[in-house]
Design a protein around this motif. Sequence first.
Motif, PDB file in Angstrom:
ATOM      1  N   GLU A 113      50.771  27.774  24.737  1.00 50.85           N
ATOM      2  CA  GLU A 113      50.413  29.083  24.602  1.00 50.85           C
ATOM      3  C   GLU A 113      49.604  29.579  25.780  1.00 50.85           C
ATOM      4  N   GLN A 114      48.562  28.655  25.987  1.00 50.57           N
ATOM      5  CA  GLN A 114      47.590  29.232  27.147  1.00 50.57           C
ATOM      6  C   GLN A 114      48.455  29.174  28.332  1.00 50.57           C
ATOM      7  N   SER A 115      49.135  28.043  28.437  1.00 51.76           N
ATOM      8  CA  SER A 115      50.071  28.034  30.014  1.00 51.76           C
ATOM      9  C   SER A 115      50.973  28.988  30.202  1.00 51.76           C
ATOM     10  N   TYR A 116      51.664  29.318  28.952  1.00 59.49           N
ATOM     11  CA  TYR A 116      52.843  30.459  29.225  1.00 59.49           C
ATOM     12  C   TYR A 116      51.750  31.831  29.273  1.00 59.49           C
ATOM     13  N   GLN A 117      50.679  32.355  28.742  1.00 58.81           N
ATOM     14  CA  GLN A 117      50.114  33.423  29.407  1.00 58.81           C
ATOM     15  C   GLN A 117      49.567  33.311  30.719  1.00 58.81           C
ATOM     16  N   SER A 255      63.959  28.808  28.539  1.00 59.30           N
ATOM     17  CA  SER A 255      63.506  29.996  27.764  1.00 59.30           C
ATOM     18  C   SER A 255      62.117  30.330  27.939  1.00 59.30           C
ATOM     19  N   CYS A 256      61.218  29.568  27.811  1.00 61.10           N
ATOM     20  CA  CYS A 256      59.882  29.829  28.085  1.00 61.10           C
ATOM     21  C   CYS A 256      59.589  30.480  29.421  1.00 61.10           C
ATOM     22  N   TRP A 257      60.198  29.921  30.727  1.00 58.39           N
ATOM     23  CA  TRP A 257      60.228  30.715  31.885  1.00 58.39           C
ATOM     24  C   TRP A 257      60.898  31.948  31.911  1.00 58.39           C
ATOM     25  N   TYR A 258      62.048  32.274  31.383  1.00 60.12           N
ATOM     26  CA  TYR A 258      62.666  33.209  31.346  1.00 60.12           C
ATOM     27  C   TYR A 258      61.822  34.280  30.674  1.00 60.12           C
ATOM     28  N   THR A 259      61.369  34.172  29.482  1.00 57.63           N
ATOM     29  CA  THR A 259      60.742  34.561  28.562  1.00 57.63           C
ATOM     30  C   THR A 259      59.435  35.361  29.402  1.00 57.63           C
ATOM     31  N   ALA A 260      58.564  34.449  29.939  1.00 58.40           N
ATOM     32  CA  ALA A 260      57.517  34.912  30.573  1.00 58.40           C
ATOM     33  C   ALA A 260      57.617  35.854  31.820  1.00 58.40           C
ATOM     34  N   THR A 262      60.217  37.918  31.800  1.00 59.33           N
ATOM     35  CA  THR A 262      60.690  39.190  31.360  1.00 59.33           C
ATOM     36  C   THR A 262      59.467  39.719  30.851  1.00 59.33           C
ATOM     37  N   ALA A 263      58.341  39.289  30.192  1.00 61.24           N
ATOM     38  CA  ALA A 263      57.283  39.843  29.661  1.00 61.24           C
ATOM     39  C   ALA A 263      56.517  40.423  30.986  1.00 61.24           C
ATOM     40  N   ALA A 264      56.698  39.971  31.901  1.00 61.67           N
ATOM     41  CA  ALA A 264      55.813  40.182  33.345  1.00 61.67           C
ATOM     42  C   ALA A 264      56.697  41.594  33.777  1.00 61.67           C
ATOM     43  N   GLY A 265      57.570  41.933  33.416  1.00 59.38           N
ATOM     44  CA  GLY A 265      58.549  43.182  33.734  1.00 59.38           C
ATOM     45  C   GLY A 265      59.549  42.650  34.817  1.00 59.38           C
ATOM     46  N   ARG A 266      60.115  41.409  34.810  1.00 61.23           N
ATOM     47  CA  ARG A 266      61.183  40.899  35.717  1.00 61.23           C
ATOM     48  C   ARG A 266      61.067  41.244  37.277  1.00 61.23           C
ATOM     49  N   PRO A 267      59.652  40.856  37.716  1.00 60.85           N
ATOM     50  CA  PRO A 267      59.552  41.088  39.155  1.00 60.85           C
ATOM     51  C   PRO A 267      60.556  40.356  40.217  1.00 60.85           C
TER      52      PRO A 267
END
Length: 270
Positions: A113-117, A255-260, A262-267
């Motif tokens: 969880e911490q790494s994902y954030q 999936s974790c990379w893609y979700t992160a 997307t959560a960042a606004g897909r820069p």
Amino acid sequence: MIHLSKLPPLVILSVTITAAPVQAWGPVAHQAVNAHAIDTLPKGLKPFYKNHRLAMPSLSPEAVIPDEGTDRRFAADRFLPFPFSDLPHTETEMKTKYGEAADKAGRLPWLIEQSYQRLVQAFKASDKNRILAESDQLAGLVADLHNPLALTDNADGQKTEQHGLWARFSTRLPEAMQNRLKLDPDAAHYLDNPRDYVFAMINDTYVWLDNLLYQEDLAHRGQGGYTELYYEMFEQRAGRILRDRLSQAAGDVGSCWYTAWTAAGRPELK
């Protein structure tokens, strides 16, 4: 047939020497997971990782997988029987409910969880080096969660008289199967709730534990040591489990990379 003369020196040494658990997976497994995770990504993200894959610590030419320590485990069966339906989903709740026992079981879900954030923040900052380093860190943690031995108090087979199983399954078997370690992950997908998904992964992984212990016991029956024949038999009996776990890990890493992202606004990444 697996020929010992063709295995790395570390594998040959392990025929007679086993050590306490150090890594949930060895370098071969981690590198296979990361390389295949890149291939699961959608076109908006895949080129970035493909173009910079050699800058990821585990995939660089000088790659060294560091020792991981006991925090990178989560012995869920210390607390509850499978399927762990009442297991707390936050570290604070876990410590409140189980006290000091929680500290001894490992911190793998919270480390993920911490790494994902941190990865989300790296994407928001469009910091290439941070993105690659944290992606690699997150991938290693997610891959660890797909090793059944990382989720049990019987991590080294010590409770079932299978001492040294951690190294044999997690490091030696992937090395012995390196040229036949064909992974088949699903395409990366968006995770609606990454925290809940982590705990779903725990159940999906733990369900393989009894089968792994049984198949390894069969592979070793009638043999005096962990020889070439043992690894041949171990591959025949547990190779499917290894491929499944690493394939699933690769898909979940993607999936974790893609979700992160997307959560960042897909820069846009270069």
